[in-house]
Design a protein around this motif. Sequence first.
Motif, PDB file in Angstrom:
ATOM      1  N   LEU A 172       6.166  -5.965 -13.254  1.00  0.00           N
ATOM      2  CA  LEU A 172       6.877  -6.012 -12.401  1.00  0.00           C
ATOM      3  C   LEU A 172       5.643  -6.250 -11.285  1.00  0.00           C
ATOM      4  CD1 LEU A 172      10.132  -4.765 -12.485  1.00  0.00           C
ATOM      5  CD2 LEU A 172       9.393  -7.426 -13.387  1.00  0.00           C
ATOM      6  N   SER A 173       5.947  -6.700 -10.028  1.00  0.00           N
ATOM      7  CA  SER A 173       4.694  -6.273  -8.938  1.00  0.00           C
ATOM      8  C   SER A 173       4.943  -5.674  -8.599  1.00  0.00           C
ATOM      9  CB  SER A 173       4.784  -8.005  -8.077  1.00  0.00           C
ATOM     10  OG  SER A 173       6.614  -7.416  -7.306  1.00  0.00           O
ATOM     11  N   ASP A 174       3.882  -5.493  -7.661  1.00  0.00           N
ATOM     12  CA  ASP A 174       4.300  -3.508  -6.388  1.00  0.00           C
ATOM     13  C   ASP A 174       4.937  -3.777  -5.963  1.00  0.00           C
ATOM     14  OD1 ASP A 174       1.890  -2.952  -8.437  1.00  0.00           O
ATOM     15  OD2 ASP A 174       0.823  -3.375  -7.425  1.00  0.00           O
ATOM     16  N   ASP A 190      10.745   9.896  -8.523  1.00  0.00           N
ATOM     17  CA  ASP A 190       9.000   9.703  -8.080  1.00  0.00           C
ATOM     18  C   ASP A 190       8.021   9.708  -9.272  1.00  0.00           C
ATOM     19  OD1 ASP A 190       9.119   8.814  -5.666  1.00  0.00           O
ATOM     20  OD2 ASP A 190       9.369  11.350  -4.446  1.00  0.00           O
ATOM     21  N   ALA A 191       8.897  10.013 -10.318  1.00  0.00           N
ATOM     22  CA  ALA A 191       8.024  10.694 -11.859  1.00  0.00           C
ATOM     23  C   ALA A 191       7.686   9.964 -12.708  1.00  0.00           C
ATOM     24  CB  ALA A 191       8.073  12.000 -11.897  1.00  0.00           C
ATOM     25  N   LEU A 192       8.614   9.001 -12.536  1.00  0.00           N
ATOM     26  CA  LEU A 192       8.504   7.972 -13.137  1.00  0.00           C
ATOM     27  C   LEU A 192       8.196   6.527 -12.370  1.00  0.00           C
ATOM     28  CD1 LEU A 192       9.427   5.911 -15.317  1.00  0.00           C
ATOM     29  CD2 LEU A 192      11.499   5.912 -13.846  1.00  0.00           C
ATOM     30  N   ARG A 193       7.867   5.861 -11.044  1.00  0.00           N
ATOM     31  CA  ARG A 193       7.414   5.570 -10.299  1.00  0.00           C
ATOM     32  C   ARG A 193       5.180   5.903 -11.021  1.00  0.00           C
ATOM     33  NH1 ARG A 193       8.865   2.620  -6.668  1.00  0.00           N
ATOM     34  NH2 ARG A 193      10.690   3.568  -6.491  1.00  0.00           N
ATOM     35  N   ALA A 194       5.593   6.847 -10.560  1.00  0.00           N
ATOM     36  CA  ALA A 194       3.780   7.506 -10.897  1.00  0.00           C
ATOM     37  C   ALA A 194       3.673   7.159 -12.328  1.00  0.00           C
ATOM     38  CB  ALA A 194       3.910   8.947 -10.475  1.00  0.00           C
TER      39      ALA A 194
END
Length: 182
Positions: A40-42, A52-56
Amino acid sequence: MPRHAPALATDAASDERPSKTALKQQAHELQQLGRSLAALSDERLDALAMPDALRAAIAELKRTRSHEGQRRQLQYVGKLMRRADAQPLREAVAQSQLPSARQSLQLHLAERWREELARDDEALTRWLAEHPDTDAQRLRALVRNARRDAALPPEQRHGRAWRELFQFVKPHLGEPEEAPDE
């Protein structure tokens, strides 16, 4: 006889837990979801609610170039996804893939109309009834040229009339219609 009693208790406990195969399948599904999220796009990723850990970890997966590094990072993303609610993430991936599915349906519909128009005159009558705003004279000329081109031997066909008919039909179809709820 008492030796068999613990075996029965162990069997009952194992029935409550998922099998090792089911756990592996779930892990692979979460990894696949992680791979789809990384595609997916940012902007879409930023709009999703996730830890947040998953996003990182997903951002790191996007930056990783080596095959082995991507594999290990994907396993880590799958591990993190076990603690996250995966359903909204699945829905976001499905929503991102929906426009391409609609475009595919529209293209298939245009191809089907083109073939029908080139095959018989009844299709031309149906088209004009369904799309009264069509330039009938231009459509008849395109159909006539496509039929003439189709009648030639394959090595002498140019396909230009066939493509022009498709390009003429496509914008008139617009978005594919959804079936009404009954």
